[in-house]
Structure formats: structure tokens, C-alpha cells
Design a protein around this motif. Sequence first.
Motif, short mmCIF file in Angstrom:
data_model
loop_
_atom_site.label_atom_id
_atom_site.label_comp_id
_atom_site.label_asym_id
_atom_site.label_seq_id
_atom_site.Cartn_x
_atom_site.Cartn_y
_atom_site.Cartn_z
N ALA A 48 0.85 -1.20 0.00
CA ALA A 48 0.00 0.00 0.00
C ALA A 48 0.88 1.24 0.00
O ALA A 48 2.02 1.20 0.46
CB ALA A 48 -0.89 -0.01 1.24
N SER A 49 0.35 2.33 -0.53
CA SER A 49 1.18 3.53 -0.65
C SER A 49 1.45 4.16 0.72
O SER A 49 0.66 4.03 1.64
CB SER A 49 0.51 4.53 -1.58
N GLN A 50 2.58 4.84 0.79
CA GLN A 50 3.05 5.30 2.09
C GLN A 50 3.57 6.75 2.07
O GLN A 50 4.08 7.22 1.05
CB GLN A 50 4.21 4.41 2.57
N ILE A 62 9.98 5.35 6.23
CA ILE A 62 11.20 5.31 7.05
C ILE A 62 11.00 4.36 8.23
O ILE A 62 11.88 3.55 8.55
CB ILE A 62 11.59 6.74 7.51
N LEU A 63 9.84 4.42 8.86
CA LEU A 63 9.61 3.52 9.99
C LEU A 63 9.51 2.07 9.53
O LEU A 63 9.94 1.15 10.24
CB LEU A 63 8.37 3.94 10.78
N SER A 64 8.97 1.84 8.33
CA SER A 64 8.90 0.46 7.81
C SER A 64 10.31 -0.10 7.65
O SER A 64 10.60 -1.24 8.02
CB SER A 64 8.21 0.43 6.44
N ASP A 115 4.92 8.13 -1.62
CA ASP A 115 4.14 7.72 -2.79
C ASP A 115 3.15 8.82 -3.14
O ASP A 115 2.63 9.50 -2.25
CB ASP A 115 3.39 6.42 -2.48
N SER A 116 2.89 8.96 -4.44
CA SER A 116 2.02 10.07 -4.85
C SER A 116 0.59 9.89 -4.34
O SER A 116 -0.14 10.85 -4.17
CB SER A 116 2.04 10.21 -6.37
N ASP A 117 0.21 8.62 -4.08
CA ASP A 117 -1.16 8.41 -3.59
C ASP A 117 -1.16 8.01 -2.10
O ASP A 117 -2.07 7.34 -1.62
CB ASP A 117 -1.87 7.34 -4.43
N ALA A 118 -0.14 8.44 -1.37
CA ALA A 118 -0.09 8.17 0.07
C ALA A 118 -1.30 8.81 0.75
O ALA A 118 -1.84 9.80 0.27
CB ALA A 118 1.20 8.72 0.66
#
Lengths: 417, 168
Positions: A2-4, A10-12, A249-252
Motif C-alpha cells: 500500500a502507498s506510504q 522510514i519507519l517500515s 508515494d504520490s497516492d499516500a
Amino acid sequence: MASQTMAEKILSKSAGKEVHSGEYVWASPDLIYIHDILGPLTYDVYRQMNKGKGLYTGKFVIVHDHIFPPKDIQSAENVQQMKSFSAELEAEFIKGGEGIEHTLLVERGIIKPGQLILGGDSHTVTSGSVGAMGIGMGSTDIAATLALGRNWFMVPDTMKFVLSGEYPEFVTSKDIILNILGKIGVNGANYRTMEFHSGDGMKLSLDDRLSLSNMTVEAGAKAGICVPSDEIFQHYADIGEEVERILPDSDAKYFSQLSLNVGDLEPQVAMPYSPDNVVGVSEVKGIELDQVYIGNCANGTLSDLREAAEILKGNQVHRRVSLIVVPATRNIYKKALDEGLIKILLDASATIAPSTCGACAGLHMGVLGKGEVALSNTNRNYRGRMGHPGSRVYLSGTYVCATSAIEGKISDPREFA
Amino acid sequence: MKGKVFVFGDNVDTDVIAPGGYLHLGMDQLLVHTMEALDPEFHKTVRHGDIIVAGENFGSGSSREQAPMVLREAGISFIAAKSFARIFFRNSFNVGLPLALIPDISAIGNGHAVEHSLENGYILDIVSGKKVVIEVPKGPLLDILNSGGMINFVRQELEKIRGKSGSG
Ligand code: SF4
């Protein structure tokens, strides 16, 4: 996947699994840094938790910047303790005079884009200037992370800020962040990350970014991240540092979105006793000043010194006012010397102080007395921040500070002949 | 438990709780100056078992852990506020000063005698007779609080980890 947002990415990375806002995760930071006045408590707590090196394997840096040169025996002993601490944990110790930690570690490339960074100081958010996630924590949390090698984090919601337009004369990124603070308040980003995008060809220099990210904590933000531009990545390539290219991501999914055209702004001023108590400079003109302070981790940059010199060139600071100028790092100081800026400031009767936190936090070298009024390009003006609880601090960008130092009262640089 | 309550407004910041100029001088000095900008008598009148009730964003400002520490040392049992600043929130649990959320503070009078219980989640204003429900956090924070703060929590965790690697 999924977008972020920046913070989620960074946390991922640091948690080793994909995470999204609202989750609690254990994560390991890339860098931890502390300073000389909150550091001793970290050392104390650390010794109660563990002896010798802990499980943390990232980089650990200790900077002597807050009370430099030491002003009394206690502050000297703090530094001695910090030296022992760095020897014990094999940390890098950076001696006093090199610079104020947040600016210095960016300048030296120790803070890198995409990193998760913990600092024992609330203005650790400043590392967001280069696209890192800098989070300020208390001494015990820092000690716990050094011992355990990890700590718990709530993955924050993110507020998106889209900046566009052209700066009017005498308006800088300091005015952007002051204006945003005025809009969202000192609680407006509590627990959240503020993420800055520049649109429509608007460019943000590294100095602009330092100033923006730095004051996000004044809105309570957990982190304040500027989406890094190609120039920022190029800067790291130039100094030979390899960095990760982390972008949102552009759709975060964002908690909120606010667009701001800087072309609409006039120079901003935050009135006592809160950094969100913000008005246009025209509303506070004429307030008499005792001290003007230009410096600190956000606005002691070379750009700020250039702005100050541009205004002060050929002028004199008002006889009632002390103007204290603090280049944020030794390197900035040297460049300002090379460019002839320091001479201009001295000719105008400014005092140049060493690269230290000093008066910014009411520690030394410019502490205010009862009833005194200061204008400062720093980040906090709470009651007692720069000295006596009965003193008053106004905050503004450097142009307003420099003009007001000459006039002896808060003045609008646009009207300065 | 019984005590009295200090009621403060919104955005009580860490420069007020633990003024920067006294930070390097240690807890004794801080105790004399804590909250003085809002209540110069605070350090003289505060007693063990007293509590603080406040509005939004309590503890905003710096990351200095001396802020929750000095209030804990002053004898404050817990703070109930509408919301807390992020770093202060973490720090408080880490140093063993419990926090609770309180949706409405209007029923509590400044300086009033109160009976309070974190376990049972309430504050009773003895003067007005009004009882207010407070919300006490759960999850990892409670584990840390129940260990007596972060220091003990880390010690226990390290023992577990080292115990494991030692035997395996
Ligand atoms: S310069 Fe001021 S705001 Fe920056 S780290 Fe030092 S005391 Fe904090």
C-alpha cells in the motif's frame, strides 16, 4: 504494498516490515545524538540500565553545544561526563565550538536522507530538512534505545503541506513556518508528522528546509520532513555519502492537506508568549527592544548571515539595543568571514558569539532581565525561555531582526530606507 | 488517595515546568522554580498526593525529562489533562509519573481538596461534590509503568535477552 508517506516508509525500513499510521512498532534508529545539558541525565539513566556497550549498533554522537564555553563548574562537569560516556559507548564526541548539533550534523553529512534518527533534544526534527525522520525523545528513552537497540514508536499520521509561489522581498521560509504555526497552533500537529512538498517550480534551499523542519516541533509534531529534492541528493553525492532515495508515494494517505502560496505572505512575527501567537509585522511595528538575537540551530545559517549583512551594511545598531549574532557552526562562521559578512556585522556594532545554544535557551551569553524585550530569529518565546519570566521575546525572520536592531524597535524591512 | 488539585489551562510548557536556566543546577534548584511563572507559590504549597488537572497540550516544548521528574519529585501523584504534548507523554511514563486523559475539566476547582484514584479512574472534587471520570492508558505504556518506569523495564528485557543467548 500500500502507498506510504515519508514517515511510514522510514519507519517500515527501520522496523523491518511494512507499517502504516496508527500501528505501534519496535524499530531501531540509524543515528542517536545527545548534547551536554540533557546528556548527563541520559548517562545516569543508562548506567542504571546497563554497563558498557548495549545492544544498539547504529551511530551514536555526542555534541558539546548547549553551554559552550562552559559558564560555571557544573556545566564544565557536564562536559566531562559526556566525554566519559562517549568513551564508554565508543560514541563520537564533537567538542564545543564546532557548531550547534542539528545544523552541524546536517552540514557534516552525518544526518542522511531516509534515516530514522533519535535525539535527546526536541529540535531533532530539524533532520527532516534533508528527508530524514528526526524524532526528539527524553533522556530515559534515549538510554533505553542505547541499551536495548530499539524502542517503541507509534507510526504517526501525516499532515501534508504544499508550498508554491515566489518569495516576496524580505519573506523567507521562516515566515512560512511561522504562518503555518499561527494557522494550526502549538498543538496542531501533536503526535503527527508534517511533510513539506514544494510545487509549481518553487525551490527550497537546504537553509530554507532547516528553518521549516526545525519549528515543526513548535506545533507538537513528532517529525517535520521536507521531501528531498534532486539538489539534496546531489549534495550527498558531492560529499561522497551514499544515501537511500526515500520519497513519499504520490497516492499516500494524509491526515490533512494545506496549500500555501508564499507570494501571499508578509514578514511574520510571533508575539509573547507562544510561537503560534503570529501576526504580520505591520501589526507589531514600534515595540521597543533591548536585545536582538540572530542565531540558533535553524536560523544561524549562512543565508541568515547574508540577510543580516544585507540590511546592516553601512548602518548602526540602535544605541539602546544589543545585537548578538551566532553563526550555527564554525564552518558557517568561516564562510561568513570569507564573504566579508562578519566585518559588515561588526562595523554595525553587532557582537558575534561562538557557535553555541547560549541565549536561545536562556542558558548564558544574552540572558534577559525582568521586563526586557527581545526580538529573536530562534524558535521559542515561552515565558522565561530566554531569561526572566517577566521578559518578553518576539520571534521573526532575520530581515525583520536586522532592521529592528537598527531602528531599536520592531520594524518592517519593506519600509526601511 | 486524598490531596488537593492544581488546575492549569492549555499549553503549559516545559519552560514553565522546568525553567532552562536551572536545568544544569540539579533537582533541588528546579524544585524551587517549577511552575513559578504560573504560580509563584507552587513549590511551597504542593504536597505529596496532590494532583494536576490541565487543559490541552500539557508539557509542550522541550524534550527535557526533568519536567515530569520535577513534578513527580514535588509530590504530584498524577496529571490529568485534556491532551499531552508527545515527548512529555513518553517521558512521564518513563520516569514513573502517570498521566490520564480527562475530557472536561470544568467541574474541578483550583485548590480544592480531592479524592482520586488512578486504578478506578476518577477524581472527586470534595468541595463541589462532583466526580469526574478519567481515562488511564493501556498497552506498552502500562507495562512500562507497571515495571516502575523505563529503567526497570529495560533491565528486565535485557535479562530476558541475555538469559536466552546465555543458555542457547
Ligand atoms: S540553538 Fe536553541 S533551539 Fe537549537 S538546539 Fe540550541 S537551544 Fe535548542
